[in-house]
Design an enzyme around this catalytic site. Sequence first.
Site, mmCIF file in Angstrom:
data_model
loop_
_atom_site.group_PDB
_atom_site.id
_atom_site.type_symbol
_atom_site.label_atom_id
_atom_site.label_comp_id
_atom_site.label_asym_id
_atom_site.label_seq_id
_atom_site.Cartn_x
_atom_site.Cartn_y
_atom_site.Cartn_z
ATOM 1 C CE LYS A 1 -3.613 2.412 2.483
ATOM 2 N NZ LYS A 1 -4.630 2.338 3.534
ATOM 3 N NE ARG B 1 -6.065 10.235 3.253
ATOM 4 C CZ ARG B 1 -4.775 10.462 2.986
ATOM 5 N NH1 ARG B 1 -4.304 11.695 3.015
ATOM 6 N NH2 ARG B 1 -3.969 9.462 2.703
ATOM 7 N NE ARG C 1 -3.553 7.632 5.673
ATOM 8 C CZ ARG C 1 -4.280 8.185 6.631
ATOM 9 N NH1 ARG C 1 -3.753 8.412 7.805
ATOM 10 N NH2 ARG C 1 -5.535 8.530 6.422
ATOM 11 C CD GLU D 1 5.540 -4.129 3.809
ATOM 12 O OE1 GLU D 1 4.937 -4.994 4.478
ATOM 13 O OE2 GLU D 1 5.891 -3.039 4.300
ATOM 14 C CE LYS E 1 -6.123 1.890 -0.580
ATOM 15 N NZ LYS E 1 -6.764 1.814 0.705
ATOM 16 C CE1 TYR F 1 -15.059 3.589 -2.786
ATOM 17 C CE2 TYR F 1 -13.196 3.923 -4.274
ATOM 18 C CZ TYR F 1 -13.702 3.813 -2.987
ATOM 19 O OH TYR F 1 -12.874 3.926 -1.901
HETATM 20 C C1 PBG Z 1 -7.024 3.524 5.231
HETATM 21 C C2 PBG Z 1 -7.525 3.494 3.848
HETATM 22 C C3 PBG Z 1 -7.403 4.476 2.858
HETATM 23 C C4 PBG Z 1 -8.054 3.986 1.727
HETATM 24 C C5 PBG Z 1 -8.572 2.739 2.054
HETATM 25 N N1 PBG Z 1 -8.219 2.434 3.361
HETATM 26 C C6 PBG Z 1 -6.835 5.824 2.927
HETATM 27 C C7 PBG Z 1 -5.437 6.054 3.262
HETATM 28 O O1 PBG Z 1 -4.641 5.138 3.438
HETATM 29 O O2 PBG Z 1 -5.076 7.227 3.364
HETATM 30 C C8 PBG Z 1 -8.168 4.697 0.424
HETATM 31 C C9 PBG Z 1 -9.186 4.155 -0.511
HETATM 32 C C10 PBG Z 1 -9.494 5.066 -1.643
HETATM 33 O O3 PBG Z 1 -8.829 6.087 -1.870
HETATM 34 O O4 PBG Z 1 -10.455 4.755 -2.374
HETATM 35 N N2 PBG Z 1 -7.969 3.015 6.128
#
Ligand code: PBG
Length: 342
Positions: A199, A209, A220, A236, A251, A316
Amino acid sequence: MSLVPGTVRPRRLRSTPALRRLVSEVRLHPSELILPMFVKEGLSEPLPLGGMPGVAQHTLDSLLEAAREAVAAGVGGLMLFGIPEHKDEIGSQADDPEGILNRALSLLARELGDDTVIMADLCLDEFTSHGHCGVLDQAGGVDNDATLDRYASMALAQARAGAEVLGLSGMMDGQVAYCREALDAAGFTDTVIMGYTAKYASAFYGPFREAVDSELKGDRKTYQQDPANGREALRELGLDLAEGADIVMVKPGLPYLDVLAEVAQESIVPVWTYQVSGEYAMIEFAAAAGAIDREKAIDESLIAFKRAGSDAILTYWATEVAQRLQTEAAGHLSNSNAVGGR
Ligand code: PBG
């Protein structure tokens, strides 16, 4: 002038819609599409998201309705995100059985659990007042090991609520092993762990957000991966597999197809991709501006994940595309627009 006899002509296999369909290397199926959904405490009506046209924060009622629609369309599963009214330093609502996410999981598990797979996002960022995915240490950094205790507690709360798959999206070291141990010790030996293995700290989470009312200031980067690093994804992957992940994830999606292809090659468990909010927004807004054909761009993006080796996709558009695939399967044949058929 003409080509010599025996010239290799790849165009031959592209000459009719039926032939193109026959030789497609990959295709989409509704059961490989997973719908991420947002449920927010304290809403009386669903709240459409400005950054994600067509996506809303749901009430419990509208969540169930949208979930039923997705299941009727044949999607493979539902991934739930919850947004509590009250956020605090440690994200107390995350493992409270009465917290909005756990209530929503119970509801969907009860109503739809036999017909689909109910999944929960397991991360603290929607629940913390500072917006980070973990708890903070004295210096304001994210405390990896203290966070693991919170994740284990969340895992139990989500499993008790009826979630079958837990999506560990926080990128803390050791999170898979820690949650696995906690689940097994409590008898939840069949609860599936999906690790967000690779990720990346991505700008493409922008619209998300808004979707979770994130309080995050800063970034992050101390826990999510640097976009420059591909090899690290394999490190990972090795860790998540060793810790017992049942499914792994890459992701975001399109900007990381190379990573996806490598992980898909190496993994001995299913590999999923998350087509994130910013990817969704780019296509929706470009299509709304008339710059691209919306449906064709959606299909092409999803087919790219399959081609790169993804087994399933969080998107989505899951319900919409699943519905279209169902209609096409029913109407069938001689359809040059069939998803995945080009
Ligand atoms: C963290 C999380 C995020 C997304 C899914 N789980 C946001 C992040 O890591 O800042 C993003 C998913 C998206 O952008 O569609 N719980």
